[in-house]
Design a protein around this motif. Sequence first.
Motif, PDB file in Angstrom:
ATOM      1  N   HIS A  56      47.656  14.600  -3.996  1.00 10.12           N
ATOM      2  CA  HIS A  56      46.311  14.962  -3.548  1.00 10.12           C
ATOM      3  C   HIS A  56      46.227  16.473  -3.353  1.00 10.12           C
ATOM      4  N   VAL A  57      45.177  17.037  -3.902  1.00  3.90           N
ATOM      5  CA  VAL A  57      44.931  18.470  -3.746  1.00  3.90           C
ATOM      6  C   VAL A  57      43.835  18.619  -2.704  1.00  3.90           C
ATOM      7  N   GLN A  58      44.080  19.479  -1.734  1.00  3.13           N
ATOM      8  CA  GLN A  58      43.094  19.702  -0.685  1.00  3.13           C
ATOM      9  C   GLN A  58      42.736  21.179  -0.661  1.00  3.13           C
ATOM     10  N   ASP A  59      41.445  21.449  -0.612  1.00  6.55           N
ATOM     11  CA  ASP A  59      40.954  22.823  -0.610  1.00  6.55           C
ATOM     12  C   ASP A  59      40.861  23.322   0.826  1.00  6.55           C
ATOM     13  N   ILE A  60      41.656  24.352   1.136  1.00  9.92           N
ATOM     14  CA  ILE A  60      41.610  24.894   2.489  1.00  9.92           C
ATOM     15  C   ILE A  60      40.707  26.116   2.571  1.00  9.92           C
ATOM     16  N   ALA A  61      40.216  26.576   1.458  1.00  7.91           N
ATOM     17  CA  ALA A  61      39.197  27.619   1.317  1.00  7.91           C
ATOM     18  C   ALA A  61      39.099  28.591   2.481  1.00  7.91           C
ATOM     19  N   SER A  62      37.994  28.554   3.190  1.00  9.65           N
ATOM     20  CA  SER A  62      37.720  29.550   4.220  1.00  9.65           C
ATOM     21  C   SER A  62      38.736  29.556   5.343  1.00  9.65           C
ATOM     22  N   VAL A  63      39.387  28.442   5.571  1.00  2.24           N
ATOM     23  CA  VAL A  63      40.392  28.369   6.626  1.00  2.24           C
ATOM     24  C   VAL A  63      41.545  29.329   6.337  1.00  2.24           C
ATOM     25  N   SER A  64      41.834  29.549   5.070  1.00  3.21           N
ATOM     26  CA  SER A  64      42.971  30.388   4.699  1.00  3.21           C
ATOM     27  C   SER A  64      42.650  31.879   4.653  1.00  3.21           C
ATOM     28  N   LYS A  65      41.381  32.253   4.712  1.00  2.26           N
ATOM     29  CA  LYS A  65      41.014  33.663   4.546  1.00  2.26           C
ATOM     30  C   LYS A  65      41.626  34.562   5.622  1.00  2.26           C
ATOM     31  N   VAL A  66      41.604  34.117   6.858  1.00  2.00           N
ATOM     32  CA  VAL A  66      42.144  34.932   7.947  1.00  2.00           C
ATOM     33  C   VAL A  66      43.648  35.120   7.774  1.00  2.00           C
ATOM     34  N   LEU A  67      44.351  34.045   7.453  1.00  2.00           N
ATOM     35  CA  LEU A  67      45.798  34.133   7.252  1.00  2.00           C
ATOM     36  C   LEU A  67      46.129  34.998   6.042  1.00  2.00           C
ATOM     37  N   THR A  68      45.366  34.849   4.971  1.00  6.40           N
ATOM     38  CA  THR A  68      45.588  35.659   3.769  1.00  6.40           C
ATOM     39  C   THR A  68      45.375  37.140   4.070  1.00  6.40           C
ATOM     40  N   THR A  69      44.329  37.445   4.806  1.00 10.49           N
ATOM     41  CA  THR A  69      44.052  38.841   5.171  1.00 10.49           C
ATOM     42  C   THR A  69      45.177  39.407   6.029  1.00 10.49           C
ATOM     43  N   LEU A  70      45.607  38.649   7.024  1.00 14.64           N
ATOM     44  CA  LEU A  70      46.692  39.103   7.901  1.00 14.64           C
ATOM     45  C   LEU A  70      47.975  39.337   7.103  1.00 14.64           C
ATOM     46  N   ALA A  71      48.347  38.374   6.265  1.00 15.61           N
ATOM     47  CA  ALA A  71      49.575  38.503   5.471  1.00 15.61           C
ATOM     48  C   ALA A  71      49.489  39.700   4.528  1.00 15.61           C
ATOM     49  N   THR A  72      48.327  39.910   3.916  1.00 15.24           N
ATOM     50  CA  THR A  72      48.141  41.038   3.008  1.00 15.24           C
ATOM     51  C   THR A  72      48.294  42.363   3.744  1.00 15.24           C
ATOM     52  N   LEU A  73      47.683  42.469   4.916  1.00 14.87           N
ATOM     53  CA  LEU A  73      47.778  43.708   5.699  1.00 14.87           C
ATOM     54  C   LEU A  73      49.206  43.984   6.170  1.00 14.87           C
ATOM     55  N   VAL A  74      49.906  42.942   6.593  1.00 12.35           N
ATOM     56  CA  VAL A  74      51.302  43.115   7.033  1.00 12.35           C
ATOM     57  C   VAL A  74      52.161  43.581   5.862  1.00 12.35           C
ATOM     58  N   LEU A  75      52.036  42.922   4.718  1.00 13.90           N
ATOM     59  CA  LEU A  75      52.828  43.305   3.544  1.00 13.90           C
ATOM     60  C   LEU A  75      52.479  44.719   3.081  1.00 13.90           C
ATOM     61  N   ALA A  76      51.204  45.077   3.128  1.00  9.23           N
ATOM     62  CA  ALA A  76      50.794  46.433   2.731  1.00  9.23           C
ATOM     63  C   ALA A  76      51.351  47.471   3.704  1.00  9.23           C
ATOM     64  N   SER A  77      51.335  47.175   4.999  1.00  7.41           N
ATOM     65  CA  SER A  77      51.847  48.141   5.982  1.00  7.41           C
ATOM     66  C   SER A  77      53.350  48.346   5.839  1.00  7.41           C
ATOM     67  N   ARG A  78      54.046  47.354   5.302  1.00  7.15           N
ATOM     68  CA  ARG A  78      55.492  47.454   5.075  1.00  7.15           C
ATOM     69  C   ARG A  78      55.817  48.058   3.714  1.00  7.15           C
ATOM     70  N   GLY A  79      54.801  48.331   2.926  1.00 10.26           N
ATOM     71  CA  GLY A  79      55.011  48.902   1.602  1.00 10.26           C
ATOM     72  C   GLY A  79      55.429  47.878   0.557  1.00 10.26           C
ATOM     73  N   ALA A  80      55.335  46.604   0.898  1.00  9.40           N
ATOM     74  CA  ALA A  80      55.753  45.551  -0.025  1.00  9.40           C
ATOM     75  C   ALA A  80      54.631  45.097  -0.952  1.00  9.40           C
ATOM     76  N   LEU A  81      53.420  45.566  -0.713  1.00  8.05           N
ATOM     77  CA  LEU A  81      52.269  45.128  -1.491  1.00  8.05           C
ATOM     78  C   LEU A  81      51.266  46.273  -1.567  1.00  8.05           C
ATOM     79  N   ARG A  82      50.696  46.449  -2.771  1.00  2.00           N
ATOM     80  CA  ARG A  82      49.664  47.474  -2.977  1.00  2.00           C
ATOM     81  C   ARG A  82      48.451  46.819  -3.637  1.00  2.00           C
ATOM     82  N   ARG A  83      47.289  47.408  -3.441  1.00  2.00           N
ATOM     83  CA  ARG A  83      46.071  46.862  -4.053  1.00  2.00           C
ATOM     84  C   ARG A  83      46.194  46.774  -5.555  1.00  2.00           C
ATOM     85  N   GLU A  84      46.938  47.703  -6.157  1.00  2.00           N
ATOM     86  CA  GLU A  84      47.053  47.758  -7.616  1.00  2.00           C
ATOM     87  C   GLU A  84      48.072  46.762  -8.178  1.00  2.00           C
TER      88      GLU A  84
END
Length: 117
Positions: A56-84
């Motif tokens: 079964h595939v379940q769409d977590i859509a908007s629920v995941s946006k906050v976690l995705t944003t937080l994880a992206t910001l943490v990884l970017a602040s550590r230099g592990a992720l860039r927008r490009e």
Amino acid sequence: MTPTPLGELLGLALDEHGAAHRPPGAVLGIDDGTGLRYGAIGLADIPSDEAATPHHVQDIASVSKVLTTLATLVLASRGALRREDRLGRLLGRRAGAHADVRIEDLLRHRSGMAPWM
């Protein structure tokens, strides 16, 4: 010690917040580096009483946006992720046809992926 099945672990994690906040069903998938492992608990469909399975595939859509944003910001602040950065660099062959999609494109909802992806 025998490993705990993922479905049981998922149930324990959801029980930490009490029955009032527990979803009727959930599916968990983890790539632990040796392969994909799945677990499922509860119901996939309440009216039919159909049990949730790893299929079964379940769409977590908007629920995941906050976690995705937080994880992206943490990884970017550590230099592990860039927008490009492109998905192909981060996910390897798992990026498939989306290997050239940039992180910035994902965050701005202009990656060209279908909404359910």
